[in-house]
Write a protein that holds these residues in place. Structure first.
Motif, PDB file in Angstrom:
ATOM      1  N   TRP A  23       0.985  -1.122   0.235  1.00 15.16           N
ATOM      2  CA  TRP A  23       0.154  -0.118   0.417  1.00 15.16           C
ATOM      3  C   TRP A  23       0.678   1.224   0.301  1.00 15.16           C
ATOM      4  O   TRP A  23       0.065   2.737  -1.034  1.00 15.16           O
ATOM      5  CB  TRP A  23      -0.700   0.013   0.856  1.00 15.16           C
ATOM      6  CG  TRP A  23      -0.162  -0.481   2.256  1.00 15.16           C
ATOM      7  CD1 TRP A  23      -0.370  -1.449   3.161  1.00 15.16           C
ATOM      8  CD2 TRP A  23       0.151   0.804   3.517  1.00 15.16           C
ATOM      9  NE1 TRP A  23       0.303  -1.186   4.510  1.00 15.16           N
ATOM     10  CE2 TRP A  23       0.665  -0.410   4.175  1.00 15.16           C
ATOM     11  CE3 TRP A  23       0.273   2.244   3.602  1.00 15.16           C
ATOM     12  CZ2 TRP A  23       1.253   0.816   5.171  1.00 15.16           C
ATOM     13  CZ3 TRP A  23       0.912   3.151   4.358  1.00 15.16           C
ATOM     14  CH2 TRP A  23       1.064   2.796   5.493  1.00 15.16           C
TER      15      TRP A  23
ATOM     16  N   LEU B 120      -7.204   4.993  -3.374  1.00 15.01           N
ATOM     17  CA  LEU B 120      -6.571   4.342  -2.035  1.00 15.01           C
ATOM     18  C   LEU B 120      -7.454   5.670  -1.372  1.00 15.01           C
ATOM     19  O   LEU B 120      -7.800   5.686  -0.545  1.00 15.01           O
ATOM     20  CB  LEU B 120      -5.599   4.919  -1.467  1.00 15.01           C
ATOM     21  CG  LEU B 120      -5.214   3.206  -2.499  1.00 15.01           C
ATOM     22  CD1 LEU B 120      -3.404   3.444  -2.303  1.00 15.01           C
ATOM     23  CD2 LEU B 120      -5.229   2.043  -1.394  1.00 15.01           C
TER      24      LEU B 120
ATOM     25  N   VAL C 149       0.165  -2.751  -5.380  1.00 14.88           N
ATOM     26  CA  VAL C 149      -0.550  -2.917  -4.114  1.00 14.88           C
ATOM     27  C   VAL C 149      -0.660  -4.403  -3.599  1.00 14.88           C
ATOM     28  O   VAL C 149       0.051  -4.910  -2.442  1.00 14.88           O
ATOM     29  CB  VAL C 149      -1.745  -2.346  -3.909  1.00 14.88           C
ATOM     30  CG1 VAL C 149      -2.765  -2.668  -2.472  1.00 14.88           C
ATOM     31  CG2 VAL C 149      -2.205  -0.757  -3.477  1.00 14.88           C
TER      32      VAL C 149
ATOM     33  N   TYR D 287      -8.875  -5.332  -1.470  1.00 13.07           N
ATOM     34  CA  TYR D 287      -7.884  -4.712  -0.346  1.00 13.07           C
ATOM     35  C   TYR D 287      -8.750  -3.988   0.038  1.00 13.07           C
ATOM     36  O   TYR D 287      -8.543  -3.326   1.746  1.00 13.07           O
ATOM     37  CB  TYR D 287      -6.861  -3.187  -1.353  1.00 13.07           C
ATOM     38  CG  TYR D 287      -6.750  -1.858  -0.612  1.00 13.07           C
ATOM     39  CD1 TYR D 287      -5.418  -2.233   0.484  1.00 13.07           C
ATOM     40  CD2 TYR D 287      -7.553  -0.754  -0.511  1.00 13.07           C
ATOM     41  CE1 TYR D 287      -4.735  -1.255   1.274  1.00 13.07           C
ATOM     42  CE2 TYR D 287      -6.989  -0.314   0.710  1.00 13.07           C
ATOM     43  CZ  TYR D 287      -5.873   0.084   1.220  1.00 13.07           C
ATOM     44  OH  TYR D 287      -5.427   0.845   1.956  1.00 13.07           O
TER      45      TYR D 287
END
Length: 306
Positions: free
Chosen positions: A192, A205, A240, A247
């Motif tokens: 991340w 994100l 990621v 995620y």
């Protein structure tokens, strides 16, 4: 908050210790065991070598250099051929938190260790290499140099409130080291941190972290990134390490895990709704898929006395 702040808040970092090591001449210290948390260190005066277990090359540390370590045994010293004295046997003055190794004081190292909530630490250690070396010569290291100077003062001068100041300075040093790592990441492992550093994936994100309970679709996240659905999905996973919706699931369940351990005893239905699930059964299934056990089992396992 931004995603980096979100994740660090979830990890609940705290400095369990700050310390200094004074040495000189020919010396070496061995730290032979794995450890929990993140160790950080910096050279306030002098210089030495750093060798980390599993790393092919040692690191030459100059005055002002900083480093972060993520669990591997390591060695510090002036000569790579020297066997290291076991660091656990070195006396640390409880008042100054400084250890003296040998009769000289050519080198002064300051550092500490940050511990995190054990159930979430994988979020951080999985995104970082075993060692991060940040040279003092880096333009971006100015803030680290200032923090290092202040931390050295707090450790050696025994000022009022020094323990609290050292803890906060340790946090500042750690976060700025993470920022430098993000800025310098090239072909490292996905994670991340790498995603946050990408302008397009970073926008997606930030959107997820701003509204974790929203019913996000792949198309909506791709739109946040300004990309096509296919290109976004491929690029997100490459950076990621997980597909976008995986995620999202993992992040929601990490938030749920924190809520489950809250002393406020929030009802399961409320926690489920806060992370985008209208039914307890759907939430429980998602939690078990992400965290490896049912919510109530997670509560009892984590809260169990050690």
């Amino acid at each position: 908050m931004d995603p980096l702040s979100d994740i660090l808040a979830l990890l609940q970092p705290k400095s369990v210790e700050t310390y200094g090591v004074v040495s000189g001449g020919d010396w070496a210290l061995d730290f032979p065991r794995r450890y929990e948390g993140i160790k950080f260190g910096a050279v306030a005066r002098g210089g030495c070598w750093l060798r980390v277990s599993g790393e092919p090359q040692p690191f030459k540390l100059e005055e002002g250099d900083c480093y972060l370590l993520t669990g591997q045994p390591y060695w510090l010293g002036t000569d790579l051929e020297l066997p290291g004295a076991d660091a656990r046997t070195i006396f640390v003055d409880l008042k100054t938190r400084v250890a003296q190794h040998g009769p000289h004081d050519d080198t002064f190292l300051v550092g500490g260790r940050l511990m995190f909530d054990a159930s979430h630490q994988v979020l951080l250690t999985g995104a970082l290499p075993a060692v991060m070396h940040i040279p003092a010569a880096a333009d971006e290291a100015e803030t680290l140099r200032w923090t290092l100077k202040q931390l050295a003062k707090e450790i050696t001068e025994m000022r009022p409130g020094g323990a609290l100041m050292s803890e906060h300075l340790g946090h500042i040093l750690f976060v700025n080291a993470l920022r430098l790592h993000m800025a310098s990441e090239g072909e490292g492992a996905p994670g991340w941190l790498k995603g946050l550093n990408d302008p397009r994936i970073g926008r997606a994100l930030r959107a997820v972290h701003a509204e974790p309970a929203r019913r996000w679709t792949l198309e909506q996240l791709a739109s946040e990134a300004g990309m096509s659905r296919t290109a976004f999905a491929l690029h997100f996973k490459a950076l990621v390490g997980w597909p976008p919706l995986d995620y999202l699931l993992r992040w929601r369940m990490r938030l749920a895990a924190r809520a489950l351990l809250s002393p406020e005893r929030t009802r399961l239905a409320e926690i489920a709704l806060s992370v985008g699930h209208e039914s307890e059964s759907a939430f429980s299934a998602a939690f078990k898929r992400a965290m490896g056990c049912a919510p109530k089992h997670y509560q009892s396992r984590i809260r169990q006395p050690v």
